[in-house]
Design a protein around this motif. Structure first.
Motif, short mmCIF file in Angstrom:
data_model
loop_
_atom_site.label_atom_id
_atom_site.label_comp_id
_atom_site.label_asym_id
_atom_site.label_seq_id
_atom_site.Cartn_x
_atom_site.Cartn_y
_atom_site.Cartn_z
N GLU A 123 0.81 -1.21 0.00
CA GLU A 123 0.00 0.00 0.00
C GLU A 123 0.85 1.26 0.00
OE1 GLU A 123 -2.68 -0.15 3.24
OE2 GLU A 123 -3.91 -1.75 2.40
N ASP A 124 2.02 1.20 0.62
CA ASP A 124 2.91 2.36 0.64
C ASP A 124 3.69 2.52 -0.65
OD1 ASP A 124 1.97 2.68 3.14
OD2 ASP A 124 3.79 2.06 4.18
N GLY A 125 3.61 1.55 -1.55
CA GLY A 125 4.32 1.64 -2.82
C GLY A 125 5.77 1.19 -2.76
N PHE A 126 6.15 0.43 -1.75
CA PHE A 126 7.53 -0.01 -1.60
C PHE A 126 7.70 -1.51 -1.86
CE2 PHE A 126 7.31 3.57 1.61
CZ PHE A 126 7.88 4.49 0.74
N GLY A 127 6.71 -2.15 -2.47
CA GLY A 127 6.81 -3.58 -2.72
C GLY A 127 7.77 -3.90 -3.85
N ASP A 128 8.48 -5.01 -3.71
CA ASP A 128 9.42 -5.48 -4.72
C ASP A 128 8.64 -6.28 -5.76
OD1 ASP A 128 11.53 -6.32 -6.23
OD2 ASP A 128 12.49 -7.53 -4.67
N MET A 129 8.49 -5.73 -6.96
CA MET A 129 7.69 -6.37 -7.99
C MET A 129 8.36 -7.61 -8.57
SD MET A 129 4.97 -4.69 -7.92
CE MET A 129 4.16 -5.40 -9.33
N ASN A 130 9.58 -7.91 -8.17
CA ASN A 130 10.21 -9.17 -8.58
C ASN A 130 9.67 -10.35 -7.78
OD1 ASN A 130 11.95 -8.17 -10.62
ND2 ASN A 130 13.35 -7.40 -9.05
N LYS A 131 8.96 -10.09 -6.68
CA LYS A 131 8.39 -11.16 -5.86
C LYS A 131 6.96 -11.45 -6.30
CE LYS A 131 11.24 -10.07 -1.83
NZ LYS A 131 11.26 -9.72 -0.40
N PRO A 132 6.57 -12.72 -6.31
CA PRO A 132 5.22 -13.07 -6.80
C PRO A 132 4.09 -12.43 -6.02
CG PRO A 132 6.62 -15.03 -6.61
CD PRO A 132 7.35 -13.92 -5.94
N ILE A 133 4.26 -12.24 -4.70
CA ILE A 133 3.18 -11.72 -3.89
C ILE A 133 2.83 -10.29 -4.29
CG2 ILE A 133 4.85 -11.09 -2.10
CD1 ILE A 133 1.11 -11.98 -1.68
N TYR A 134 3.83 -9.47 -4.57
CA TYR A 134 3.55 -8.08 -4.94
C TYR A 134 2.98 -7.98 -6.37
CZ TYR A 134 6.10 -6.89 -0.72
OH TYR A 134 6.50 -6.78 0.59
N ARG A 135 3.43 -8.85 -7.25
CA ARG A 135 2.83 -8.86 -8.59
C ARG A 135 1.37 -9.30 -8.51
NH1 ARG A 135 7.70 -11.51 -10.00
NH2 ARG A 135 6.55 -13.46 -10.24
N TYR A 136 1.09 -10.27 -7.63
CA TYR A 136 -0.30 -10.73 -7.48
C TYR A 136 -1.18 -9.62 -6.91
CZ TYR A 136 -4.25 -13.15 -5.34
OH TYR A 136 -5.51 -13.51 -4.96
N LEU A 137 -0.69 -8.91 -5.89
CA LEU A 137 -1.48 -7.83 -5.31
C LEU A 137 -1.69 -6.69 -6.31
CD1 LEU A 137 0.09 -7.68 -1.73
CD2 LEU A 137 -2.13 -8.62 -2.37
N ALA A 138 -0.65 -6.39 -7.10
CA ALA A 138 -0.78 -5.32 -8.10
C ALA A 138 -1.79 -5.70 -9.18
CB ALA A 138 0.58 -5.02 -8.72
#
Length: 470
Positions: free
Chosen positions: A201-216
């Motif tokens: 939610e803060d915009g600091f997720g690592d998009m190389n990880k599956p969890i952040y790509r899934y949430l996005a």
């Protein structure tokens, strides 16, 4: 007054009094995110010596950003434009248009604005800490299950194909199924972690990880995906440009740091500079894409039809989940740029022009010949996206759109871009019906006789109404 209001009034008054008492005390005595009694180790000893003056803080440097202590000295408008603590709707909209949206939810920003910076994982709520402990045990169990599946894949890879029932084909299918299941387990491991959700939610997720790509992707599949598919249907992008198309990547459009909503009508002077795209893909790995901007509403007065024009074309542009920014003005002119940017314009009297921005993914490991693209599409007119897609075996993955009409700055834009035709004005030619006038029927036909002359004022002699029908 309802019974609920009578019950809630004493509670609200007591909370208001507690808040006034807390505000009157020193800020060091406040506890962040909590109204419980302070712990013994959190108690701060104070002296009763009132004669000693506290040391004055050093003057802030002009180059350093304002700290939490001197943020209150800033003007109210500047404080409300802070991404971390703003709660004003107008400031949130302005920050979003600038491409720097507020961080997190409004409730979180309000909490940070009114409390100290206490670490999220140390919130002094017993229920919260018990929930974190339960989620931690659940995560450990899922990690053990994930390790078993990984070991199963390694054993299957080490097994010869002759020993697997079904041979090589069955082995490859089994491996593909297990790898897909492992990716799902990686998401389930962290899906309930509050720190992961907060970081996203803060915009600091690592998009190389599956969890952040899934949430996005889950966030994009909500309202943004519905809006872009609605524009594709409303503006007839399908089938005018492509016979069928379903976007699988999020493409955001920015002109001069202003975010453009899909289908928005822009001033032609804003489009003189190339835009910046934010292309967010949701599958791992880096890939090469092509970017095509085309006008599908170029009027042709001689043939009485509309044609297409290419406003921009670039290829071999790398993007990745963690590298979404794609400024069209900074592509390599030798190896990536095929057709330079042409501002959007529409001649006077013509309907609005649809300028579509398409992102097409190239085959893995393949690059396009820029010299050949320049030879084919440097003339701009008659550009066909379907032909371009089929000729180079590309896959459309993302889309955005904006529109343009004739405005007060269009003539200057066309002159600076070297485009002729600013003095041309299109006018609609009136087409008259070939049918003869209809005869009166029914009540009107019967009462056109002199016998009913007194009623003509109600049926025939009405001021401003022409009774002749075609």
């Amino acid at each position: 007054m309802s019974s609920c209001q009578r019950v809630a009034r004493p509670l609200a008054q007591s909370l208001r009094q507690d808040r006034l008492i807390l505000q009157s005390n020193s800020t060091h005595l406040l506890r962040a995110f909590s109204r419980t009694a302070s712990r013994q180790d959190d108690t701060i000893t104070t002296t009763t010596n009132t004669s000693a003056k506290p040391p004055s803080p050093p003057p802030p440097s002009s180059s350093s950003p304002p700290s939490a202590e001197n943020k209150s000295e800033l003007p109210m408008r500047e404080r409300l434009m802070d991404r971390d603590t703003t709660t004003a709707p107008w400031a949130e909209r302005k920050l979003a248009r600038m491409g720097t949206p507020p961080i997190g939810s409004r409730r979180r920003r309000a909490a940070l604005r009114s409390s100290e910076n206490l670490p999220f994982e140390q919130l002094p709520y017993q229920c919260f800490q018990e929930a974190r402990r339960f989620l931690k045990e659940d995560r450990q169990e899922k990690l053990r299950h994930l390790a078993k599946e990984i070991a199963k894949i390694k054993r299957l890879e080490a097994t010869p194909a002759e020993q697997v029932p079904g041979g090589e084909r069955k082995k490859n299918l089994r491996l593909a199924s297990l790898r897909k299941y492992i990716e799902e387990l990686k998401i389930l491991v962290d899906i309930n972690d509050p720190l992961v959700k907060r970081r996203f939610e803060d915009g600091f997720g690592d998009m190389n990880k599956p969890i952040y790509r899934y949430l996005a992707e889950r966030k994009w599949r909500g309202m943004p995906y519905k809006i872009i598919t609605q524009r594709i249907e409303q503006l007839n992008i399908v089938p005018d440009v492509l016979p069928k198309f379903d976007p699988i990547a999020d493409v955001q459009l920015f002109f001069r740091r202003i975010k453009v909503d899909p289908g928005e009508i822009l001033d032609s002077r804003i489009t003189e500079v190339p835009p910046r795209l934010k292309v967010q893909v949701f599958n791992p790995g880096e890939r090469l894409v092509s970017v095509a901007v085309m006008d599908s509403d170029v009027p042709n007065a001689e043939d009485d039809c509309f044609e297409r024009r290419c406003h921009y074309l670039a290829a071999n542009v790398p993007i990745a989940p963690d590298q979404p920014s794609l400024p069209l003005s900074k592509v390599d002119k030798e190896t990536q740029l095929a057709v330079p940017w042409l501002p959007a314009f529409s001649q006077k009297g013509a309907p609005y022009h649809r300028l579509s921005v398409f992102v097409l993914e190239q085959k893995p490991g393949e690059t396009l010949d820029i010299a050949k693209l320049r030879e084919l599409y440097s003339a701009r007119d008659g550009f066909s996206l379907k032909s371009y897609r089929d000729k180079f075996d590309l896959t459309p993955v993302g889309f955005n759109i904006f529109r343009t009409i004739w405005d007060e700055g269009t003539a200057g834009v066309m002159e600076r871009a070297g485009v002729p035709g600013a003095d041309i004005e299109f006018k609609f030619k009136r087409v008259y019906s070939l049918k003869g006038p209809k005869k009166a029927r029914g009540w009107e036909a019967k009462r056109r006789k002199p016998k009913y002359k007194s009623l003509w004022k109600y049926s025939m002699n009405i001021h401003g109404l022409n009774r002749r029908r075609r």
